[in-house]
Scaffold this active site. Structure first.
Site, PDB file in Angstrom:
ATOM      1  N   ASP A  30       0.861  -1.180   0.000  1.00 43.61           N
ATOM      2  CA  ASP A  30       0.000   0.000   0.000  1.00 43.61           C
ATOM      3  C   ASP A  30       0.902   1.236   0.000  1.00 43.61           C
ATOM      4  OD1 ASP A  30      -3.276   0.196   0.830  1.00 43.61           O
ATOM      5  OD2 ASP A  30      -2.119   2.060   0.933  1.00 43.61           O
ATOM      6  N   CYS A 270     -51.854  -6.155 -18.917  1.00 43.16           N
ATOM      7  CA  CYS A 270     -51.707  -6.241 -17.458  1.00 43.16           C
ATOM      8  C   CYS A 270     -50.619  -5.342 -16.885  1.00 43.16           C
ATOM      9  CB  CYS A 270     -51.429  -7.681 -17.049  1.00 43.16           C
ATOM     10  SG  CYS A 270     -52.823  -8.753 -17.400  1.00 43.16           S
TER      11      CYS A 270
HETATM   12  N1  LIG Z   1     -15.480  -2.613  -0.298  1.00 42.58           N
HETATM   13  C1  LIG Z   1     -16.143  -3.574  -0.904  1.00 42.58           C
HETATM   14  O1  LIG Z   1     -16.998  -4.232  -0.320  1.00 42.58           O
HETATM   15  C2  LIG Z   1     -15.846  -3.898  -2.330  1.00 42.58           C
HETATM   16  C3  LIG Z   1     -16.375  -5.059  -2.881  1.00 42.58           C
HETATM   17  C4  LIG Z   1     -16.088  -5.381  -4.206  1.00 42.58           C
HETATM   18  C5  LIG Z   1     -15.296  -4.539  -4.957  1.00 42.58           C
HETATM   19  N2  LIG Z   1     -14.814  -3.388  -4.403  1.00 42.58           N
HETATM   20  C6  LIG Z   1     -13.958  -2.537  -5.248  1.00 42.58           C
HETATM   21  O2  LIG Z   1     -12.606  -2.864  -4.939  1.00 42.58           O
HETATM   22  C7  LIG Z   1     -11.799  -1.683  -4.985  1.00 42.58           C
HETATM   23  C8  LIG Z   1     -11.165  -1.445  -3.639  1.00 42.58           C
HETATM   24  O3  LIG Z   1     -12.186  -1.213  -2.702  1.00 42.58           O
HETATM   25  P1  LIG Z   1     -11.881  -1.050  -1.174  1.00 42.58           P
HETATM   26  O4  LIG Z   1     -13.186  -0.927  -0.491  1.00 42.58           O
HETATM   27  O5  LIG Z   1     -10.938  -2.113  -0.748  1.00 42.58           O
HETATM   28  O6  LIG Z   1     -11.108   0.373  -1.166  1.00 42.58           O
HETATM   29  P2  LIG Z   1     -10.340   1.070   0.043  1.00 42.58           P
HETATM   30  O7  LIG Z   1     -10.446   2.523  -0.202  1.00 42.58           O
HETATM   31  O8  LIG Z   1     -10.792   0.490   1.339  1.00 42.58           O
HETATM   32  O9  LIG Z   1      -8.825   0.620  -0.176  1.00 42.58           O
HETATM   33  C9  LIG Z   1      -8.050   1.011  -1.279  1.00 42.58           C
HETATM   34  C10 LIG Z   1      -6.592   0.956  -0.856  1.00 42.58           C
HETATM   35  O10 LIG Z   1      -5.784   1.193  -2.013  1.00 42.58           O
HETATM   36  C11 LIG Z   1      -4.652   1.932  -1.566  1.00 42.58           C
HETATM   37  N3  LIG Z   1      -3.968   2.542  -2.704  1.00 42.58           N
HETATM   38  C12 LIG Z   1      -4.303   3.644  -3.409  1.00 42.58           C
HETATM   39  N4  LIG Z   1      -3.384   3.870  -4.376  1.00 42.58           N
HETATM   40  C13 LIG Z   1      -2.486   2.885  -4.304  1.00 42.58           C
HETATM   41  C14 LIG Z   1      -1.323   2.568  -5.050  1.00 42.58           C
HETATM   42  N5  LIG Z   1      -0.926   3.304  -6.091  1.00 42.58           N
HETATM   43  N6  LIG Z   1      -0.619   1.471  -4.708  1.00 42.58           N
HETATM   44  C15 LIG Z   1      -1.010   0.715  -3.666  1.00 42.58           C
HETATM   45  N7  LIG Z   1      -2.121   0.963  -2.907  1.00 42.58           N
HETATM   46  C16 LIG Z   1      -2.842   2.049  -3.244  1.00 42.58           C
HETATM   47  C17 LIG Z   1      -5.231   2.930  -0.579  1.00 42.58           C
HETATM   48  O11 LIG Z   1      -4.231   3.475   0.266  1.00 42.58           O
HETATM   49  C18 LIG Z   1      -6.203   2.030   0.174  1.00 42.58           C
HETATM   50  O12 LIG Z   1      -5.596   1.420   1.288  1.00 42.58           O
HETATM   51  C19 LIG Z   1     -12.726  -0.569  -5.442  1.00 42.58           C
HETATM   52  O13 LIG Z   1     -12.668  -0.460  -6.839  1.00 42.58           O
HETATM   53  C20 LIG Z   1     -14.088  -1.052  -5.005  1.00 42.58           C
HETATM   54  O14 LIG Z   1     -15.130  -0.494  -5.783  1.00 42.58           O
HETATM   55  C21 LIG Z   1     -15.068  -3.071  -3.116  1.00 42.58           C
END
Ligand SMILES: NC(=O)c1ccc[n+]([C@@H]2O[C@H](COP(=O)([O-])OP(=O)(O)OC[C@H]3O[C@@H](n4cnc5c(N)ncnc54)[C@H](O)[C@@H]3O)[C@@H](O)[C@H]2O)c1
Length: 438
Positions: A30, A270
């Site tokens: 991260d 309907c």
């Molecule tokens: N939260 C959910 O339930 C869920 C479910 C399915 C899909 N998603 C999708 O998955 C993706 C992530 O969601 P999330 O909820 O985990 O997001 P989040 O915001 O909780 O986490 C994203 C992480 O990515 C990190 N990050 C940003 N830029 C980075 C980089 N260049 N290199 C490394 N790390 C980096 C951020 O610091 C953060 O820790 C999104 O596209 C979301 O729509 C989320």
């Protein structure tokens, strides 16, 4: 398998924990120090039932590490998952900056890595992102070809609150590849999702990209629908939860693939009538039901699209239309969108013939008869009795039915008609193939 996980938020943290439990060696990455340190120490970055225990165990048995160094992460893994955020921008579009930075970092690291590597996008992105951003970025930065690096998208379906359980029992195990076909990495993908390779469904990139958002839109629609029906029920002294429970018990028509196929607008006697009736109930109870009201608007907009598509017959005069009643096998013409299209074409002076075996003008009665006499006078003169008769007449044909075999016959003709397919079924390409063979 050795897996590097880019992005340690909800998706990344849960993935790290579950992959380690499945005996994979996992390295988290991260851009935020606190998250890297937390995972390195076996501490969750999010609150999610079950994750703390899995991370403590993974740390104890040495399956877990974390870093901010993308080169180290890629070099010490066989597969990289992109789980970074794709938040909404000012106009609602998803922001791709983090996904792009991650693809660049992985690509650069791959340039100096020896051996095969797989990159899997798990973030939610709009259609076209793999083709236009992820694949070109990784290939350009790494100086590799698609044969040398597997680049795939695997939509993530976990829900916060039940993420660990969802990880082990995903509703879908879908993999998006550039051509929608298995790319040789089935074993690794099956191991990633902890499923049998046969359970994987391979689809093209763009479909995989939109699938996840479509699922979430559908969930949002269901919540809003249940809430509007619940409010309506309350206004009528009805137990809304009980009513919706019964609605969900019907697995034949309600909670089923029925009515969930893109195609023609709805019509008939309907659906439009009962929709108006329910909206009127809400109006009399001074209830705001914007979703239910929007259904009719949406259907009207879809009729306009169907009408616009039907205008592709411009330039021809003799037109054939397959289907007239609102549903095949019935003769109910009331509120049928096909009647509106027919009325429009006749009004524009086209010489229209219609094939609908279930419609016999002599047997039409009552409101059905009155409706069609108003919209398509002299219908009997326009109906034909067979596909051959329709094709003999038509320079262009309009398809409105899924279950039509006109195309097989048309493909054999010396001068096949123009085909305007309003059904949404992807068969025009099949038709073109048949023509090429004919
Ligand atoms: N939260 C959910 O339930 C869920 C479910 C399915 C899909 N998603 C999708 O998955 C993706 C992530 O969601 P999330 O909820 O985990 O997001 P989040 O915001 O909780 O986490 C994203 C992480 O990515 C990190 N990050 C940003 N830029 C980075 C980089 N260049 N290199 C490394 N790390 C980096 C951020 O610091 C953060 O820790 C999104 O596209 C979301 O729509 C989320």
């Amino acid at each position: 398998m050795r897996v590097s996980v880019f992005g340690l938020g909800y998706v990344g943290c849960v993935s790290v924990a579950c992959l380690a439990r499945e005996k994979h060696q996992v390295i988290g990455l991260d851009v935020i120090d606190e998250k890297v340190n937390a995972i390195a120490n076996g501490v969750a970055t999010v609150v999610e039932p079950g994750v703390d225990e899995l991370l403590v165990e993974a740390k104890k048995i040495g399956r877990l590490s974390a870093t901010k160094d993308a080169v180290a992460a890629v070099h010490s893994s066989d597969m990289s998952l992109i789980c970074v955020g794709t938040p909404s921008g000012p106009d609602g579009s998803l922001i791709m900056n983090y996904v792009k930075e991650t693809a660049q970092a992985i690509g650069r690291a791959l340039k100096t890595k020896v051996g095969h590597h797989i990159v899997v996008l798990r973030s939610t992105v709009p259609p076209g992102t793999m083709e236009n951003l992820i694949v070109p970025t990784i290939l350009a930065e790494s100086d590799r070809t698609l044969d040398e690096v597997g680049i795939l998208i695997v939509p993530e379906f976990l829900r916060e609150g039940t993420a660990v359980a969802d990880y082990y029992d995903p509703p879908l195990a879908v993999v998006g590849s550039h051509d929608g076909q298995p790319d040789g990495n089935q074993g690794a993908l099956a191991a990633l999702l902890a499923v049998d390779p046969e359970r994987l469904t391979w689809i093209p990139f763009r479909q995989a990209e939109l699938l996840k958002s479509t699922c979430n839109v559908f969930h949002a629609l269901k919540v809003a629908f249940a809430n509007e029906i619940g409010s309506l029920c309350s206004s009528q002294q009805i137990d809304g939860r009980s009513l919706m429970r019964l609605l969900c018990q019907d697995r034949k028509l309600n909670i089923s693939p029925a009515y969930l196929r893109p195609g023609m607008p709805f019509g008939g006697s309907c659906l439009p009538k009962d929709l108006s009736g329910v909206i009127a109930l809400g109006m009399h109870a001074a209830l705001d039901l914007p979703l239910l009201k929007a259904i009719a608007q949406s259907n009207a907009a879809h009729k306009v699209r169907a009408m616009d598509a039907a205008r592709r017959v411009n330039g021809f005069r003799r037109i054939g239309m397959d289907g007239l009643a609102f549903k095949s096998g019935t003769d109910d013409l009331r509120e049928s969108p096909m009647v509106e299209i027919a009325e429009h074409l006749i009004g524009k002076g086209y010489d229209l013939r219609i094939l609908d075996p279930a419609v016999e003008t002599a047997r039409l009665t009552g409101a059905n008869k009155t409706y069609i006499e108003k919209h398509v006078p002299h219908l009997a003169d326009r109906l034909v009795g067979s596909e051959k008769e329709l094709l003999d007449h038509a320079e262009a044909i309009i398809l409105t039915r899924d279950d039509c075999s006109l195309l097989d016959l048309a493909a054999q003709l010396e001068r096949p008609p123009l085909v305007v397919d309003l059904t949404g079924a992807d068969r025009t390409s099949a038709f073109e193939q048949e023509l090429a063979l004919a």
